[in-house]
Design an enzyme around this catalytic site. Structure first.
Site: not given
Length: 156
Positions: A56, A58, A86
């Site tokens: 992801h 991040e 998430c």
């Protein structure tokens, strides 16, 4: 005049990363990490490209920032991301000791910075993260909607 230290400015940079994800046929989420007023990490989702569920935006940005600072502790940093993190990403943000999280659009189904879960504010963890939501949310939402609309309309 553009304020080069503003949340809006850095979210625009995260949106640039999200557009790169879109162009790579990845879910269009982008992230940047800022320390002392400078971007030290930039990333976009690369789950399909790397065949890695943890790739992801991040997570990739956190790794870059740790390398840039020479420490896994990212104290004094702000992470800008186009969509609410998430649970996996929110946990990593807390464990990395990011000071502040700024995101665009909420994720009502899986967001872990206040929408569905509040991992970034969980009192029992070793760190909590200051959160600001809704920065350039309309642009982030539109990019996601365009991406998934195109996915639904294209043949398998």
């Amino acid at each position: 005049m553009i304020d080069l230290g503003s949340d809006d400015y850095f979210m625009r940079e995260a949106l640039r990363q999200a557009r790169l994800a879109y162009d790579a046929d990845e879910v269009p989420v982008g992230a940047v990490i800022v320390h002392a007023g400078k971007i030290i990490a930039r990333a976009f989702n690369q789950v399909e490209l790397l065949k890695d569920a943890t790739a992801h935006a991040e997570m990739l940005a956190l790794t870059q920032a740790a390398h840039a600072l020479g420490d896994w502790r990212l104290a004094g940093t702000t992470l800008f991301v186009t969509k609410e993190p998430c649970p996996m990403c929110a946990g990593a943000i807390v464990l990395s000791r990011v000071q502040r999280l700024v995101f665009g659009v909420r994720d009502e189904r899986a967001g872990a910075a206040g929408s569905m879960f509040a991992i970034t504010a969980a009192a029992g963890l070793n760190h909590t993260v200051e959160v600001a939501a809704g920065v350039r949310a309309d642009e982030a939402r539109q990019l996601l909607q365009d991406f998934f609309r195109a996915k639904r309309q294209s043949p398998p």
